[in-house]
Design an enzyme around this catalytic site. Structure first.
Site, mmCIF file in Angstrom:
data_model
loop_
_atom_site.group_PDB
_atom_site.id
_atom_site.type_symbol
_atom_site.label_atom_id
_atom_site.label_comp_id
_atom_site.label_asym_id
_atom_site.label_seq_id
_atom_site.Cartn_x
_atom_site.Cartn_y
_atom_site.Cartn_z
ATOM 1 N N ARG A 16 -33.207 17.651 -40.590
ATOM 2 C CA ARG A 16 -33.287 19.085 -40.951
ATOM 3 C C ARG A 16 -32.149 19.483 -41.910
ATOM 4 O O ARG A 16 -31.568 20.558 -41.802
ATOM 5 C CB ARG A 16 -33.261 19.961 -39.691
ATOM 6 C CG ARG A 16 -34.580 19.944 -38.931
ATOM 7 C CD ARG A 16 -34.562 20.890 -37.759
ATOM 8 N NE ARG A 16 -33.584 20.475 -36.750
ATOM 9 C CZ ARG A 16 -33.087 21.263 -35.807
ATOM 10 N NH1 ARG A 16 -33.479 22.517 -35.723
ATOM 11 N NH2 ARG A 16 -32.205 20.806 -34.948
ATOM 12 N N LYS A 110 -49.972 32.991 -42.471
ATOM 13 C CA LYS A 110 -50.238 31.581 -42.186
ATOM 14 C C LYS A 110 -51.000 30.894 -43.300
ATOM 15 O O LYS A 110 -51.929 31.463 -43.874
ATOM 16 C CB LYS A 110 -51.036 31.451 -40.892
ATOM 17 C CG LYS A 110 -50.142 31.541 -39.711
ATOM 18 C CD LYS A 110 -50.864 31.250 -38.422
ATOM 19 C CE LYS A 110 -49.943 31.552 -37.277
ATOM 20 N NZ LYS A 110 -49.134 30.412 -36.864
ATOM 21 N N ILE A 430 -43.645 43.154 -22.222
ATOM 22 C CA ILE A 430 -44.511 41.999 -22.488
ATOM 23 C C ILE A 430 -44.007 40.729 -21.818
ATOM 24 O O ILE A 430 -44.716 39.737 -21.728
ATOM 25 C CB ILE A 430 -44.684 41.809 -24.016
ATOM 26 C CG1 ILE A 430 -45.179 43.108 -24.656
ATOM 27 C CG2 ILE A 430 -45.642 40.690 -24.348
ATOM 28 C CD1 ILE A 430 -46.459 43.682 -24.046
ATOM 29 N N SER A 432 -40.496 38.883 -21.973
ATOM 30 C CA SER A 432 -39.144 38.355 -22.126
ATOM 31 C C SER A 432 -38.133 39.476 -22.347
ATOM 32 O O SER A 432 -38.447 40.520 -22.920
ATOM 33 C CB SER A 432 -39.091 37.375 -23.298
ATOM 34 O OG SER A 432 -39.538 37.996 -24.469
ATOM 35 N N GLU A 483 -38.056 36.032 -18.192
ATOM 36 C CA GLU A 483 -38.191 34.695 -18.809
ATOM 37 C C GLU A 483 -36.881 34.017 -19.237
ATOM 38 O O GLU A 483 -36.854 33.305 -20.244
ATOM 39 C CB GLU A 483 -39.158 34.755 -20.011
ATOM 40 C CG GLU A 483 -40.514 35.343 -19.661
ATOM 41 C CD GLU A 483 -41.479 35.463 -20.857
ATOM 42 O OE1 GLU A 483 -41.316 34.711 -21.835
ATOM 43 O OE2 GLU A 483 -42.385 36.305 -20.789
ATOM 44 N N ARG A 514 -37.020 27.920 -40.752
ATOM 45 C CA ARG A 514 -37.452 27.840 -39.368
ATOM 46 C C ARG A 514 -38.386 26.649 -39.139
ATOM 47 O O ARG A 514 -39.381 26.481 -39.842
ATOM 48 C CB ARG A 514 -38.156 29.118 -38.946
ATOM 49 C CG ARG A 514 -38.205 29.246 -37.466
ATOM 50 C CD ARG A 514 -38.898 30.491 -37.003
ATOM 51 N NE ARG A 514 -39.740 30.134 -35.871
ATOM 52 C CZ ARG A 514 -39.277 29.871 -34.663
ATOM 53 N NH1 ARG A 514 -37.997 29.978 -34.390
ATOM 54 N NH2 ARG A 514 -40.101 29.511 -33.691
ATOM 55 N N CYS A 515 -38.031 25.853 -38.143
ATOM 56 C CA CYS A 515 -38.836 24.676 -37.824
ATOM 57 C C CYS A 515 -39.281 24.760 -36.369
ATOM 58 O O CYS A 515 -38.606 25.374 -35.557
ATOM 59 C CB CYS A 515 -38.015 23.410 -37.990
ATOM 60 S SG CYS A 515 -37.397 23.196 -39.661
ATOM 61 N N HIS A 640 -51.977 39.190 -23.364
ATOM 62 C CA HIS A 640 -51.224 39.792 -24.458
ATOM 63 C C HIS A 640 -51.515 39.041 -25.745
ATOM 64 O O HIS A 640 -51.573 37.817 -25.756
ATOM 65 C CB HIS A 640 -49.721 39.742 -24.156
ATOM 66 C CG HIS A 640 -48.881 40.008 -25.360
ATOM 67 N ND1 HIS A 640 -48.810 41.257 -25.944
ATOM 68 C CD2 HIS A 640 -48.121 39.195 -26.123
ATOM 69 C CE1 HIS A 640 -48.024 41.177 -27.013
ATOM 70 N NE2 HIS A 640 -47.602 39.940 -27.147
ATOM 71 N N HIS A 693 -40.066 43.851 -33.713
ATOM 72 C CA HIS A 693 -39.608 42.891 -34.718
ATOM 73 C C HIS A 693 -38.443 43.418 -35.537
ATOM 74 O O HIS A 693 -37.854 42.701 -36.319
ATOM 75 C CB HIS A 693 -40.768 42.503 -35.635
ATOM 76 C CG HIS A 693 -41.915 41.903 -34.872
ATOM 77 N ND1 HIS A 693 -42.946 42.667 -34.378
ATOM 78 C CD2 HIS A 693 -42.170 40.649 -34.478
ATOM 79 C CE1 HIS A 693 -43.791 41.890 -33.726
ATOM 80 N NE2 HIS A 693 -43.352 40.662 -33.778
#
Ligand code: GLN
Ligand code: ZN
EC number: 2.1.1.14
Length: 756
Positions: A16, A110, A430, A432, A483, A514-515, A640, A693
């Site tokens: 990475r 995507k 939701i 977490s 969580e 981001r991986c 959800h 977000h």
């Protein structure tokens, strides 16, 4: 003989390196020269790994994303950034990707049905294109200097426009084609001047449902681009283009690439009347999955194709190797038997070389490798590690009743209301809560073996207790445990299920730096023991209020893993569903009254072609139902989904028959609820009333307004109040502010509803 090539190589680096350099650059720890040096070294390393091929891809590298790099090369920078008429440097390139003080980033979405995300080009009537030679050509020169045969890889003009977004009503981005083509022409001319013989133009849009005007764009575009040098290879992947072959045959390109792994059925059709003047690159090695190729089968396929095409056959992986990890040889900790079944990008190139040799010199020349491949295929087919008679017997024994709740929703909800005694517009979250440094450290230490089981459990209990206390203080109605024990919603379950394996270095780029490290589902899935019971029941003991059991659904577990290719995905989904069903029933038996089964990936599993949607939706829905239907009427099932494009799939969502669904709506101002309304969605809904977000905490009034809008569309008796998604990426201070306001907003609207 057969030309071998690859469509693209993973760019992030086996260690990475690109991710690390990007993040160092963004935080100011290194300068752009150092970042560029890392890029140059990675390209060189990856080209050397591919040096055995006849043509190596150039232009598949990107500092963030290949579509964004294409946007840079084409000079298609949205006006709102005010970067026009200058060459785009890296600093500005990243502003497009990540936003700057004045402007939000380009949208991200995507890439087809993969988990890779690209940056969406933005178009309006005034969009212009202008070649920015600072991009691509330097990399071509690097490859030439290494004495390689570079084959530049570009996104083709029609796919480029198609994947962009029109930012202006009444304007069709296809109208930009005449403006776009001269820039492609210029790129090709410059490549010719460098002595480049082949250019790959990726047109994966050809495997989508296209309207006649988009189809008509192909002859227009390629007619204008036709050149004798460089030759054009029209690359398609991810699906069949058999129904497009008449159209494609009319394009003045020198060859096609087709995906023989994803759509093997197209191969005989395409071979049947393949144009005599073109080469055909056959993608025989799976670029989307990590299984070792069955060499004997692939060699037979290649031989059959050669019988028709002779010298015109090329060999390649099915698509860019971007979607698989780089090098299996790093996985020294992986079980050797499972490892012997796998191939990552480096190994896939070795397979390609073997195929080429077998084709050239005959099967005898790779006899040892074929024998080894047969042995592996046979071992995989019969390994007791893969095949669990008990799991297969359970699947066989399933009956329709296993996919049905005991009663219909109106009866169930009445019993649930009686049991749960919730107010109108109940509030919940939701799942977490913030993953603080202490929580992450406890998990990491436990994994590393430096924190003992009992101490780890205490740390998690502490986090759960705190989360419960806070939710009680803030006045939420249905609580969650938060969580803390989960690093990732798929990995957490996969690690406890039979049939899953995990890698240490199997990273795949998701977007930018981001991986993700998807688990590998290699065998029949079973749940040896409860996975969440201890945490949820501990949480439930801390409070009188109901605590939701929190699980990841079968479709999401499937979608975010590398899935075995020796049985249909639908069968694996049912096995996953049975494992989740066991957990659901254990939770119910332990007195848990509300259980949420998350399916954020339900929609992204949709096939690229509409005609295949129905079949997918049928089995995906059945998998969810199998997971969720094994409970009594008074156990409330939630699900959800955190996206907002429900329009096309609402019937399937209703078919899930969850008692409550929470969805993302706040960013679209509750617009989405209109579709739920006009479809007459029958069960309870929790439209997210604030966007998790972003760090912005909306005022109570804003949430009141959204809630009232929701009440105007959906009967309030069926409404829940919750954020858009889980809160694990937020800080506690934001969570406290937003949830107290959310509860206040629910109370305000509740009062208004009850007292007119
Ligand atoms: N329960 C999960 C969470 O809250 C759901 C995550 C998701 O929807 N992606 O984090
Ligand atoms: Zn979500």
């Amino acid at each position: 003989m057969a030309v071998t090539h690859s469509l693209g190589f993973p760019r992030i680096g086996a260690g990475r390196e690109l991710k690390k350099a990007l993040e160092a650059y963004w935080s100011g720890r290194i300068g752009s020269e150092q970042l560029q040096e890392t890029g140059r070294r990675l390209r060189e390393r990856h080209w050397r790994l591919q040096a055995g091929l006849d043509l190596v891809p150039v232009g598949d590298f990107a500092y963030y994303d290949q579509m964004l790099t294409m946007t840079a090369l084409l000079g298609a920078i949205p006006e709102r950034f005010r970067f026009r008429d200058q060459s785009l440097d890296l600093e500005r390139y990243f502003q497009l990707a990540r936003g700057n003080r004045e402007q939000p980033a380009l949208e991200m979405t995507k890439w087809f049905d993969t988990n890779y995300h690209y940056l969406v080009p933005e178009f309006d009537r005034n969009t212009t294109f202008r070649l920015d030679p600072a991009w691509l050509f330097g990399e071509v020169d690097e490859a030439l200097a290494l004495k390689l045969q570079p084959k530049p890889v570009l996104i083709g003009p029609v796919t480029y426009l198609y994947l962009g977004k029109t930012k202006e009503a009444g304007f069709d981005r296809l109208d930009l084609l005449p403006r776009l083509l001269p820039v492609y022409g210029e790129i090709l001319a410059r490549l010719r001047d460098r002595g480049i013989h082949w250019v790959q133009l990726d047109e994966p849009a050809l495997a989508l449902d296209l309207t006649p005007d988009w189809l008509a764009a192909y002859p227009a575009a390629y007619g204008a681009l036709a050149t004798a040098e460089p030759k054009l290879l029209l690359a398609t992947y991810f699906g069949s283009v058999a129904d497009r072959r008449d159209l494609m045959a009319r394009l003045p390109v020198a060859g096609w690439h087709i995906d023989a792994v994803r759509a093997p059925e197209q191969v005989p059709q395409i071979l049947d009347d393949y144009p005599a003047d073109k080469v055909l690159s056959l993608g025989l090695i799976d670029g989307r999955n990590i299984w070792r190729t069955d060499l004997r089968r692939a060699l037979l396929q290649a031989e059959a194709a050669r019988a028709r095409l002779e010298e015109r056959l090329w060999l390649a992986p099915s698509c860019s190797l971007l979607h698989v990890p780089t090098d299996l040889s790093l996985e020294s900790a992986l079980d050797p038997e499972i490892r012997s079944w796998l191939a990552f990008a480096v190994q896939k190139l070795e397979e390609l070389a073997l195929l080429d040799r077998g084709l050239r010199l005959g099967a005898e020349s790779i006899q040892a490798e074929l024998a080894e491949s047969d042995r592996v295929a046979n071992a995989r087919a019969h390994s007791p590690r893969i095949h669990s008679p008990a799991v297969k017997a359970r699947l066989e024994a399933l009956g329709e009743a296993d996919f049905q709740r005991g009663s219909s929703f109106p009866q169930r909800i009445a019993r649930q209301r009686q049991r749960l005694q919730l107010p109108l517009l109940p509030t919940t979250t939701i799942g977490s809560f913030p993953q603080t440094p202490e929580i992450r450290k406890a998990r990491a230490d436990y994994r590393a073996g430096t924190l003992h089981q009992a101490a780890y459990r205490d740390a998690m209990h502490e986090a759960i207790q705190q989360a419960i206390r806070k939710q009680e203080d803030w006045g939420l109605d249905v609580l969650v445990h938060g969580e803390p024990e989960r690093n990732d919603m798929v990995e957490y379950f996969g690690e406890q299920l039979e049939g899953f394996a995990f890698t240490h270095h199997g990273w795949v780029q998701s977007y930018g730096s981001r991986c993700v490290k998807p688990p590998i589902i290699y065998g029949d899935v079973a749940r040896p023991k409860p996975m969440t019971l201890e945490w949820i029941t501990f949480a439930q003991r801390q409070t009188e209020k109901p605590v939701k059991g929190m699980l990841t659904g079968p479709v999401t577990l499937l979608q975010w893993s590398f899935v075995r290719d020796d049985q249909p995905r639908s069968v694996t989904a049912l096995q996953l569903a049975l494992a989740i069903r066991d957990e659901v029933q254990d939770l119910e038996r332990a007195g848990v009254s509300v259980i949420q089964i998350d399916e954020p990936a339900f929609r992204e599993g949709l096939p690229l072609r509409r005609q295949e949607w129905e079949e997918y939706l049928r089995w995906a829905t059945r998998a969810f139902r199998l997971a969720s239907c094994g409970v009594g009427d008074d156990t409330q099932i939630h699900t959800h989904m955190c996206y907002s494009e429900f329009g096309d799939i609402l019937p399937a969502i209703a078919e899930l028959d969850a008692d409550v669904i929470s969805i993302e709506t706040s960013r679209s101002d509750m617009e989405l609820l209109n579709s739920f309304h006009s479809f007459r969605y029958p069960n309870d809904i929790g439209p997210g009333i604030y966007d998790i977000h972003s760090p912005r905490v909306p005022e109570t009034e804003e949430m009141v307004r959204l809630l009232e809008r929701a009440c105007a569309t959906i009967p309030p008796e069926r409404l829940w109040v919750n954020p858009d998604c889980g809160l694990k990426t937020r800080a506690w201070a934001e969570v406290e502010a937003s949830l107290t306001r959310m509860v206040a907003a629910a109370r305000t609207v509740r009062e208004r509803l009850m007292h007119g």
